[in-house]
Enzyme design. Structure first.
Site, PDB file in Angstrom:
ATOM      1  N   GLN A  11     -18.246  22.632  -4.305  1.00 33.93           N
ATOM      2  CA  GLN A  11     -17.426  22.111  -3.412  1.00 33.93           C
ATOM      3  C   GLN A  11     -15.957  22.798  -3.159  1.00 33.93           C
ATOM      4  OE1 GLN A  11     -16.743  18.062  -5.098  1.00 33.93           O
ATOM      5  NE2 GLN A  11     -18.812  17.331  -4.497  1.00 33.93           N
TER       6      GLN A  11
ATOM      7  N   ILE B  43       8.010  53.002  15.448  1.00 31.26           N
ATOM      8  CA  ILE B  43       7.338  52.857  16.761  1.00 31.26           C
ATOM      9  C   ILE B  43       5.938  53.331  16.725  1.00 31.26           C
ATOM     10  CG2 ILE B  43       7.491  53.904  18.961  1.00 31.26           C
ATOM     11  CD1 ILE B  43       9.730  52.108  17.976  1.00 31.26           C
ATOM     12  N   THR B  44       5.103  52.378  17.157  1.00 28.47           N
ATOM     13  CA  THR B  44       3.636  52.735  16.831  1.00 28.47           C
ATOM     14  C   THR B  44       3.081  53.745  18.055  1.00 28.47           C
ATOM     15  OG1 THR B  44       3.320  50.264  16.613  1.00 28.47           O
ATOM     16  CG2 THR B  44       1.346  51.508  17.440  1.00 28.47           C
TER      17      THR B  44
ATOM     18  N   HIS C 207       7.866  35.730  12.898  1.00 29.89           N
ATOM     19  CA  HIS C 207       7.405  34.237  12.769  1.00 29.89           C
ATOM     20  C   HIS C 207       8.554  33.596  12.914  1.00 29.89           C
ATOM     21  CE1 HIS C 207       4.624  31.066  11.669  1.00 29.89           C
ATOM     22  NE2 HIS C 207       5.641  30.686  11.022  1.00 29.89           N
TER      23      HIS C 207
ATOM     24  N   GLU D  22       6.298  42.093  17.234  1.00 31.19           N
ATOM     25  CA  GLU D  22       6.496  41.416  18.456  1.00 31.19           C
ATOM     26  C   GLU D  22       7.121  40.212  18.282  1.00 31.19           C
ATOM     27  OE1 GLU D  22       5.286  42.633  21.212  1.00 31.19           O
ATOM     28  OE2 GLU D  22       4.260  44.241  20.254  1.00 31.19           O
TER      29      GLU D  22
HETATM   30  C1  FAD Z   1       3.551  48.732  11.559  1.00 36.45           C
HETATM   31  C2  FAD Z   1       4.561  48.255  12.699  1.00 36.45           C
HETATM   32  C3  FAD Z   1       4.659  48.781  13.761  1.00 36.45           C
HETATM   33  C4  FAD Z   1       5.787  48.487  14.924  1.00 36.45           C
HETATM   34  N1  FAD Z   1       5.632  48.878  16.249  1.00 36.45           N
HETATM   35  C5  FAD Z   1       6.736  48.790  16.995  1.00 36.45           C
HETATM   36  C6  FAD Z   1       6.559  49.344  18.236  1.00 36.45           C
HETATM   37  O1  FAD Z   1       5.763  49.917  18.932  1.00 36.45           O
HETATM   38  N2  FAD Z   1       7.883  49.458  19.008  1.00 36.45           N
HETATM   39  C7  FAD Z   1       8.783  48.622  18.642  1.00 36.45           C
HETATM   40  O2  FAD Z   1       9.876  48.869  19.284  1.00 36.45           O
HETATM   41  N3  FAD Z   1       9.021  48.085  17.265  1.00 36.45           N
HETATM   42  C8  FAD Z   1       7.929  48.065  16.854  1.00 36.45           C
HETATM   43  N4  FAD Z   1       7.946  47.495  15.336  1.00 36.45           N
HETATM   44  C9  FAD Z   1       9.169  46.833  14.750  1.00 36.45           C
HETATM   45  C10 FAD Z   1       9.170  45.117  14.987  1.00 36.45           C
HETATM   46  O3  FAD Z   1       8.955  44.889  16.439  1.00 36.45           O
HETATM   47  C11 FAD Z   1      10.280  44.841  13.959  1.00 36.45           C
HETATM   48  O4  FAD Z   1       9.956  45.011  12.577  1.00 36.45           O
HETATM   49  C12 FAD Z   1      10.592  43.355  14.179  1.00 36.45           C
HETATM   50  O5  FAD Z   1      11.076  43.067  15.411  1.00 36.45           O
HETATM   51  C13 FAD Z   1      11.508  42.609  13.076  1.00 36.45           C
HETATM   52  O6  FAD Z   1      12.571  43.648  12.915  1.00 36.45           O
HETATM   53  P1  FAD Z   1      12.999  44.104  11.541  1.00 36.45           P
HETATM   54  O7  FAD Z   1      11.866  44.575  10.764  1.00 36.45           O
HETATM   55  O8  FAD Z   1      14.141  45.114  11.653  1.00 36.45           O
HETATM   56  O9  FAD Z   1      13.512  42.819  10.604  1.00 36.45           O
HETATM   57  P2  FAD Z   1      14.758  41.821  10.807  1.00 36.45           P
HETATM   58  O10 FAD Z   1      15.126  41.662  12.151  1.00 36.45           O
HETATM   59  O11 FAD Z   1      15.688  42.680   9.913  1.00 36.45           O
HETATM   60  O12 FAD Z   1      14.584  40.450  10.015  1.00 36.45           O
HETATM   61  C14 FAD Z   1      14.101  40.367   8.545  1.00 36.45           C
HETATM   62  C15 FAD Z   1      13.868  39.148   8.200  1.00 36.45           C
HETATM   63  O13 FAD Z   1      15.234  38.210   8.551  1.00 36.45           O
HETATM   64  C16 FAD Z   1      14.538  37.093   9.761  1.00 36.45           C
HETATM   65  N5  FAD Z   1      15.473  36.798  10.953  1.00 36.45           N
HETATM   66  C17 FAD Z   1      16.226  37.857  11.550  1.00 36.45           C
HETATM   67  N6  FAD Z   1      16.932  37.172  12.313  1.00 36.45           N
HETATM   68  C18 FAD Z   1      17.064  35.905  12.046  1.00 36.45           C
HETATM   69  C19 FAD Z   1      17.400  34.691  12.613  1.00 36.45           C
HETATM   70  N7  FAD Z   1      18.417  34.649  13.669  1.00 36.45           N
HETATM   71  N8  FAD Z   1      17.264  33.413  12.009  1.00 36.45           N
HETATM   72  C20 FAD Z   1      16.398  33.550  10.961  1.00 36.45           C
HETATM   73  N9  FAD Z   1      15.672  34.420  10.412  1.00 36.45           N
HETATM   74  C21 FAD Z   1      15.954  35.784  10.831  1.00 36.45           C
HETATM   75  C22 FAD Z   1      13.325  37.717  10.352  1.00 36.45           C
HETATM   76  O14 FAD Z   1      12.458  36.881  10.705  1.00 36.45           O
HETATM   77  C23 FAD Z   1      12.678  38.352   9.100  1.00 36.45           C
HETATM   78  O15 FAD Z   1      12.261  37.629   8.226  1.00 36.45           O
HETATM   79  C24 FAD Z   1       6.601  47.591  14.463  1.00 36.45           C
HETATM   80  C25 FAD Z   1       7.075  47.123  13.164  1.00 36.45           C
HETATM   81  C26 FAD Z   1       6.063  47.650  12.294  1.00 36.45           C
HETATM   82  C27 FAD Z   1       6.089  47.049  10.884  1.00 36.45           C
END
Ligand code: FAD
Length: 394
Positions: free
Chosen positions: A289, A173-174, A376, A373
């Site tokens: 180049q 959480i930021t 990708h 957010e």
């Molecule tokens: C520095 C930082 C600040 C952040 N700030 C906030 C914040 O303020 N508030 C908040 O609520 N969250 C925050 N986040 C959390 C962020 O939104 C999540 O990390 C993000 O939604 C991804 O969730 P995860 O990291 O659990 O990855 P996962 O959901 O576990 O994903 C892991 C991998 O699996 C892939 N994946 C998942 N599901 C699928 C699918 N159905 N098909 C194909 N691929 C898939 C993903 O694309 C990724 O490549 C923050 C994260 C970071 C790193």
């Protein structure tokens, strides 16, 4: 008569995108750019290295500049257009993605849900102080086991008389550890609801996540909620579903489509200056180049992405922008910004790995921007569903 001009394009604005901005937009863009040049750029490498930012001072500055909740109307907010908000994000992220995140979280993820789903009393209580930067907010949706699929969250709130009792934890959480107030999303018997939780409420704690190699000029925290008790009027009354948090994310993603191009621009400009100056084999490396190809690819990506962001901004101002179109912007601009950053890093050679230049910092930051957010991949699936009609999320 020829309808082309002989004047050479500006290497920093090859297509003349500046001419697409109104006077007011240019003024705002220049104000934020000047602020970043004066207050952020000279200090950011040190803040990033030390993993800290002077958050109170920055919040006050952003408040004074009218950048907090800037695209919201009333309650002390500046009430700018969406395009102006986007341009501010672009300039802030040319400074650092963490600095842009600070402003995005405050405006799009904390003030926006209060403004959109809050009661009149909640708006009066929180928004003017947040717009001034006196109160810092955070947005708690993600959990350790619920990232891309936030509806699977385990945080729950139950009603107890006229109070609510919240239990659970949030991750990544930021601003968590520096926030005065948290918007916490939790399952309830009525659906997913948003709670305004002052961070000094008993049972609430927010340990900081250390050892980050990305977005180091931004505080990232865990939120722990152990029997956190808040009165009924701390619940956002106007939403009781995932529409609540998702609509906030849509606002923030819009800003990222612009912001990523700020980071990319900074990398391109740094690489261009370096390539003109650095000599090897008796010539500037920019005269080779292979280097020119890299610089041209970067320049084209920055210009194209900036045009895309501007187009999305205009559509948003006309209230014609769909979430899927926002996904387009986040998807394409962040991946291209990452490519630009990596290419710029190669041009800088060994200097490219230091914090003396902004490139590596942007590159590392953009790894977070690629993930948060909506990753990708998730934006790929959002657009995949939009064009095929088939949801492919599970
Ligand atoms: C520095 C930082 C600040 C952040 N700030 C906030 C914040 O303020 N508030 C908040 O609520 N969250 C925050 N986040 C959390 C962020 O939104 C999540 O990390 C993000 O939604 C991804 O969730 P995860 O990291 O659990 O990855 P996962 O959901 O576990 O994903 C892991 C991998 O699996 C892939 N994946 C998942 N599901 C699928 C699918 N159905 N098909 C194909 N691929 C898939 C993903 O694309 C990724 O490549 C923050 C994260 C970071 C790193």
């Amino acid at each position: 008569m020829s309808n082309t001009v002989s004047e050479k394009p500006d290497p920093h604005d090859f297509l003349g995108i500046d001419t697409l901005l109104s006077g007011e937009e240019t003024l705002l863009r220049d104000t934020v750019r000047r602020y970043v040049d004066k207050e952020i750029s000279p200090n950011i490498a040190e803040w990033w290295d030390e993993g800290r930012i002077p958050h109170r001072e920055l919040a006050a500055d952003f408040g004074e500049l009218g950048m907090l909740g800037m695209h919201l109307e009333g309650y002390g907010c500046a009430g700018t257009t969406a395009t102006q908000y986007g341009l501010a994000c672009l300039e802030l992220e040319a400074g650092d993605s963490g600095i842009r995140s600070f402003v995005s979280v405050q405006g799009s993820l904390v003030m926006f849900p209060i403004w959109r789903f809050g009661s009149e009393e909640q708006k009066q209580t929180w928004l003017p102080r947040m717009a001034k930067g006196e109160v810092i907010g955070c947005f708690g949706l993600t959990e350790a086991d619920s990232g891309s699929d936030p509806a699977s969250m385990r945080t729950r709130a139950r009603q107890d008389g006229s109070d609510w009792v919240i239990n659970g934890s949030k991750m990544w959480i930021t601003n968590g550890s520096i926030a005065d107030v948290a918007i916490v999303w939790a399952h309830t018997d009525q659906g997913v609801r948003g709670f305004i939780v002052p961070t000094d409420t008993p049972g609430f704690s927010a340990p900081e996540i250390k050892m980050k190699a990305s977005l180091r000029a931004s505080v990232t925290s865990e939120l722990i909620l152990e029997n956190v008790r808040v009165p009924d009027d701390f619940v956002l009354p106007e939403v009781a579903s995932m529409r609540g948090p998702l609509s906030c994310l849509n606002e923030a993603r819009f800003g990222i489509a612009f912001g990523a191009m700020g980071a990319a621009r900074s990398c391109y400009e740094s690489a261009l200056a370096y390539a003109k100056d650095r000599e090897q084999f008796g010539s500037p490396i920019g005269s080779f180049q292979l280097t020119q190809r890299k610089l041209v690819e970067m320049m084209v990506a920055v210009q194209r992405g900036t045009l895309l962001a501007l187009h999305l901004g205009r559509r948003k101002d006309e209230e014609k922008l769909s979430p899927e179109q926002v996904s387009f912007g986040k998807f394409d601009n962040v991946r291209n910004a990452l490519d630009v950053a990596r290419t710029a890093r190669s041009i800088l050679g060994a200097n490219g790995i230091t914090l003396e230049y902004p490139v590596f910092r942007h590159m590392a930051n953009l790894e977070t921007v690629y993930t948060y957010e909506g990753t990708h991949e998730i934006h790929t699936l959002v657009m995949g569903q939009a064009i095929t009609g088939f949801p492919a999320f599970n």
